[in-house]
Design an enzyme around this catalytic site. Sequence first.
Site, PDB file in Angstrom:
ATOM      1  N   LYS A  44      46.057  27.221  32.424  1.00 19.72           N
ATOM      2  CA  LYS A  44      44.641  26.880  32.536  1.00 19.72           C
ATOM      3  C   LYS A  44      43.963  26.827  31.172  1.00 19.72           C
ATOM      4  O   LYS A  44      42.772  26.536  31.101  1.00 19.72           O
ATOM      5  CB  LYS A  44      43.922  27.890  33.431  1.00 19.72           C
ATOM      6  CG  LYS A  44      44.117  27.643  34.916  1.00 19.72           C
ATOM      7  CD  LYS A  44      43.098  28.445  35.712  1.00 19.72           C
ATOM      8  CE  LYS A  44      42.984  27.977  37.151  1.00 19.72           C
ATOM      9  NZ  LYS A  44      41.886  28.685  37.845  1.00 19.72           N
ATOM     10  N   ARG A  98      33.551  30.803  48.119  1.00 22.31           N
ATOM     11  CA  ARG A  98      32.302  30.055  47.995  1.00 22.31           C
ATOM     12  C   ARG A  98      32.313  28.912  48.997  1.00 22.31           C
ATOM     13  O   ARG A  98      33.386  28.446  49.400  1.00 22.31           O
ATOM     14  CB  ARG A  98      32.148  29.528  46.559  1.00 22.31           C
ATOM     15  CG  ARG A  98      31.813  30.623  45.555  1.00 22.31           C
ATOM     16  CD  ARG A  98      32.135  30.214  44.142  1.00 22.31           C
ATOM     17  NE  ARG A  98      33.587  30.037  43.979  1.00 22.31           N
ATOM     18  CZ  ARG A  98      34.189  29.845  42.812  1.00 22.31           C
ATOM     19  NH1 ARG A  98      33.477  29.795  41.712  1.00 22.31           N
ATOM     20  NH2 ARG A  98      35.501  29.708  42.748  1.00 22.31           N
TER      21      ARG A  98
HETATM   22  P1  ADP Z   1      41.422  31.884  40.233  1.00 23.11           P
HETATM   23  O1  ADP Z   1      41.983  31.208  39.034  1.00 23.11           O
HETATM   24  O2  ADP Z   1      42.407  32.730  40.964  1.00 23.11           O
HETATM   25  O3  ADP Z   1      40.612  31.008  41.163  1.00 23.11           O
HETATM   26  P2  ADP Z   1      38.885  33.014  39.425  1.00 23.11           P
HETATM   27  O4  ADP Z   1      38.653  33.987  38.325  1.00 23.11           O
HETATM   28  O5  ADP Z   1      38.275  31.668  39.265  1.00 23.11           O
HETATM   29  O6  ADP Z   1      40.431  32.961  39.590  1.00 23.11           O
HETATM   30  O7  ADP Z   1      38.399  33.622  40.798  1.00 23.11           O
HETATM   31  C1  ADP Z   1      38.917  34.816  41.304  1.00 23.11           C
HETATM   32  C2  ADP Z   1      38.406  35.028  42.719  1.00 23.11           C
HETATM   33  O8  ADP Z   1      36.997  35.220  42.692  1.00 23.11           O
HETATM   34  C3  ADP Z   1      38.640  33.852  43.652  1.00 23.11           C
HETATM   35  O9  ADP Z   1      38.864  34.379  44.946  1.00 23.11           O
HETATM   36  C4  ADP Z   1      37.344  33.116  43.620  1.00 23.11           C
HETATM   37  O10 ADP Z   1      37.132  32.374  44.796  1.00 23.11           O
HETATM   38  C5  ADP Z   1      36.365  34.276  43.528  1.00 23.11           C
HETATM   39  N1  ADP Z   1      35.094  33.880  42.938  1.00 23.11           N
HETATM   40  C6  ADP Z   1      34.880  33.190  41.814  1.00 23.11           C
HETATM   41  N2  ADP Z   1      33.569  32.995  41.588  1.00 23.11           N
HETATM   42  C7  ADP Z   1      32.917  33.588  42.628  1.00 23.11           C
HETATM   43  C8  ADP Z   1      31.543  33.719  43.014  1.00 23.11           C
HETATM   44  N3  ADP Z   1      30.574  33.174  42.295  1.00 23.11           N
HETATM   45  N4  ADP Z   1      31.252  34.406  44.139  1.00 23.11           N
HETATM   46  C9  ADP Z   1      32.253  34.924  44.890  1.00 23.11           C
HETATM   47  N5  ADP Z   1      33.568  34.828  44.599  1.00 23.11           N
HETATM   48  C10 ADP Z   1      33.897  34.161  43.488  1.00 23.11           C
END
Ligand code: ADP
Length: 176
Positions: A44, A98
């Site tokens: 990523k 989300r």
């Molecule tokens: P990944 O690369 O595994 O998607 P992220 O860091 O983007 O990792 O997200 C980790 C987790 O947190 C995922 O389950 C994602 O859906 C959740 N997540 C990310 N942003 C939010 C948010 N604003 N509110 C709730 N959950 C979130």
Amino acid sequence: MMNGRIGVYPGTFDPVTNGHVDIISRATRIVEHLVIGVAVNAGKGPLFSLEERVEMLEDQVSRMRNGDGTKIVVRPFSNLLMHFVEEVEATMILRGLRAVSDFEYEFQMAAMNTRLNSRVETVFLMASENHQFIASRFVKEVARLGGDIGSFVPAAVKARTLRRLGEPDASGRSWD
Ligand code: ADP
């Protein structure tokens, strides 16, 4: 072996946002031990190194008031998520969901993980209303274009993001 329910909340956390922090604090009501698994995810092209992402999460965890007495630890992992879950003897994977955007991906991942180990349950916490549109990817983009990210990430994360983007080779990088 630890007593009580152990859950893993996995992610890239590049960087940790208010949305993540919200999920972490709500997860403490569900499990007795919460392991925040920070994925290496080199593919990523993260803005922050694994160590930095772990550090920022640890900083946020230390600021959380933890009335439920849940033990929270932050651990990096580079192997298969299910193997990591088995290593820490967790019975639950926690994910934030989300509206619409996350569904397809999360649905597939949960189904795959069930095939790998059906004793581990994936539990989804719906993103809070005011965090629905917060994503690490957009936080980085908004900050790069000079927008204020103050309402999306904790103050320490904002400062660190701005500092990183001010570094000479940061502007040319592309992130997921
Ligand atoms: P990944 O690369 O595994 O998607 P992220 O860091 O983007 O990792 O997200 C980790 C987790 O947190 C995922 O389950 C994602 O859906 C959740 N997540 C990310 N942003 C939010 C948010 N604003 N509110 C709730 N959950 C979130």
